[in-house]
Write a protein that holds these residues in place. Sequence first.
Motif, PDB file in Angstrom:
ATOM      1  N   HIS A  17       0.289  -1.209  -0.375  1.00 37.98           N
ATOM      2  CA  HIS A  17       0.365   0.218  -0.028  1.00 37.98           C
ATOM      3  C   HIS A  17       1.358   0.969  -0.003  1.00 37.98           C
ATOM      4  O   HIS A  17      -0.279   2.225  -0.068  1.00 37.98           O
ATOM      5  N   LEU A  18       2.131   1.582  -0.376  1.00 43.36           N
ATOM      6  CA  LEU A  18       3.162   2.375  -0.733  1.00 43.36           C
ATOM      7  C   LEU A  18       2.948   2.493  -2.086  1.00 43.36           C
ATOM      8  O   LEU A  18       3.838   1.423  -2.483  1.00 43.36           O
ATOM      9  N   HIS A  19       2.957   3.971  -2.338  1.00 44.85           N
ATOM     10  CA  HIS A  19       2.780   3.589  -3.642  1.00 44.85           C
ATOM     11  C   HIS A  19       4.361   4.914  -4.231  1.00 44.85           C
ATOM     12  O   HIS A  19       4.432   5.949  -3.319  1.00 44.85           O
ATOM     13  N   THR A  54      10.558   4.934  -1.223  1.00 45.60           N
ATOM     14  CA  THR A  54       9.522   5.135  -0.423  1.00 45.60           C
ATOM     15  C   THR A  54      10.023   5.651   1.427  1.00 45.60           C
ATOM     16  O   THR A  54       9.520   5.630   1.777  1.00 45.60           O
ATOM     17  N   ARG A 111       6.705   9.800  -1.352  1.00 42.23           N
ATOM     18  CA  ARG A 111       5.187   8.337  -1.302  1.00 42.23           C
ATOM     19  C   ARG A 111       4.460   9.079  -2.161  1.00 42.23           C
ATOM     20  O   ARG A 111       3.829  10.000  -1.878  1.00 42.23           O
ATOM     21  N   ASN A 112       4.081   8.429  -3.614  1.00 43.30           N
ATOM     22  CA  ASN A 112       2.677   8.535  -4.278  1.00 43.30           C
ATOM     23  C   ASN A 112       1.915   8.160  -3.649  1.00 43.30           C
ATOM     24  O   ASN A 112       1.263   8.142  -2.735  1.00 43.30           O
ATOM     25  N   ARG A 113       0.307   9.145  -4.457  1.00 43.26           N
ATOM     26  CA  ARG A 113      -0.642   9.505  -3.944  1.00 43.26           C
ATOM     27  C   ARG A 113      -1.407   9.360  -2.320  1.00 43.26           C
ATOM     28  O   ARG A 113      -1.974   8.898  -1.347  1.00 43.26           O
ATOM     29  N   GLU A 114      -0.417  10.005  -1.860  1.00 42.26           N
ATOM     30  CA  GLU A 114       0.036  10.941  -0.869  1.00 42.26           C
ATOM     31  C   GLU A 114      -0.304  12.232  -0.464  1.00 42.26           C
ATOM     32  O   GLU A 114       0.555  13.179  -0.768  1.00 42.26           O
ATOM     33  N   ARG A 115      -1.503  12.840   0.370  1.00 42.97           N
ATOM     34  CA  ARG A 115      -1.470  14.209   0.446  1.00 42.97           C
ATOM     35  C   ARG A 115      -2.093  14.653   1.601  1.00 42.97           C
ATOM     36  O   ARG A 115      -3.472  13.822   1.853  1.00 42.97           O
ATOM     37  N   HIS A 118       0.229  14.049   5.735  1.00 44.78           N
ATOM     38  CA  HIS A 118       0.838  13.287   4.686  1.00 44.78           C
ATOM     39  C   HIS A 118       1.801  14.252   3.321  1.00 44.78           C
ATOM     40  O   HIS A 118       0.431  15.248   3.005  1.00 44.78           O
ATOM     41  N   PRO A 150       3.749  14.252   0.070  1.00 41.87           N
ATOM     42  CA  PRO A 150       4.506  13.404  -1.116  1.00 41.87           C
ATOM     43  C   PRO A 150       5.990  13.137  -1.250  1.00 41.87           C
ATOM     44  O   PRO A 150       6.577  12.592  -1.548  1.00 41.87           O
ATOM     45  N   SER A 179      -6.917   2.337  12.415  1.00 42.04           N
ATOM     46  CA  SER A 179      -6.631   3.702  12.059  1.00 42.04           C
ATOM     47  C   SER A 179      -8.921   4.365  12.811  1.00 42.04           C
ATOM     48  O   SER A 179      -7.665   5.337  13.224  1.00 42.04           O
TER      49      SER A 179
END
Length: 354
Positions: A56-58, A78, A103-107, A111, A113, A223
Amino acid sequence: MTSASPFWTPSRHADRRPRLAARARLAALIRSHFATESFLEVEPAALQASPGAEAHLHAFATTMIGPDGVPRPAYLHTSPEFAMKKLLAAGERRIFALSRVFRNRERGALHAPEFTMFEWYRAEAPLEALMADCATALRLAAEAAGTRILRWRGREADPFAAAERLTVGDAFRLHAAIDLFASLPADGRGAPDRDRLARQAADIGVRVSADDSWSDVFSRILSDRIEPRLGLGRPTFLTDYPVSQAALARVSPSDPRVAERFELYACGVELANAFGELTDPVEQRRRFEEEMAVKRRVYGEVYPIDEDFLAALAIMPAASGAALGFDRLVMLACGAERIDDVQWTPVFDPGAAR
């Protein structure tokens, strides 16, 4: 609605500068402290053949073109983990890095990127030594920011207080009324009972989808119901994760169902993740392949396995290692709302109005 001024606007920078100065002081304090502990600061390369192997890390992918003109795939890491473990294999004993990671897809509030990871390793050392290091990092952050309390969105934690230690199993019972280990095989082998955990989750009102795996349900309970209750008043070390949730950690010698892993929380925010490092390349390959199978199923893509890393793992000494979100630590010490508030030059937002 008027958008905020760019970070480089002089008036806005003047408002941001005290937090950025605290960030610089913390980096200096960490470097000084770890030097006194006989650590060597290293600089892992960000450009790698593999960005990691967590489902799940991109990663950010790019193309490397050599002198021969042939394009080859490459990635921004990453985490500096693989490179730093190769240095342990090379003979280093105590190392740390303040690395830019991607890390993509994270904001979001917690978080970005691109951010800074404080990562360190101790050869032939138990996880408890890294807990002591984490406690020191909390105190140094408070010193750098001139505060006695960590704060985030109405939650507080005393960085000087003795930390709570809580196993994952106890946290699920205490904060979610769930017997997590009832869904795990007693010998640590075989697949966990997804349906049993899903029923327990549904009973407490946690959303479960038909295609959720055991790990998906575990992560959602963690979470939604547990993490917001950790690190309140004082820091929390969450320990003894199920083996399936610690792909690079060795199995606990006292319980085959759990791995030597802990996470540090303050103000409900995860700050650090630590492992008693797995050094079996055969087992590590198996876990990587499992992670990439999940990635292919969920996201339709996979990353290459770093064969060089697996080769190095065969001669790597026993070690414990930790990764701490440096930006998050500064954020809590300064009482900031968002990770962008403590980054010198926040990553641009491609979705912002032009």
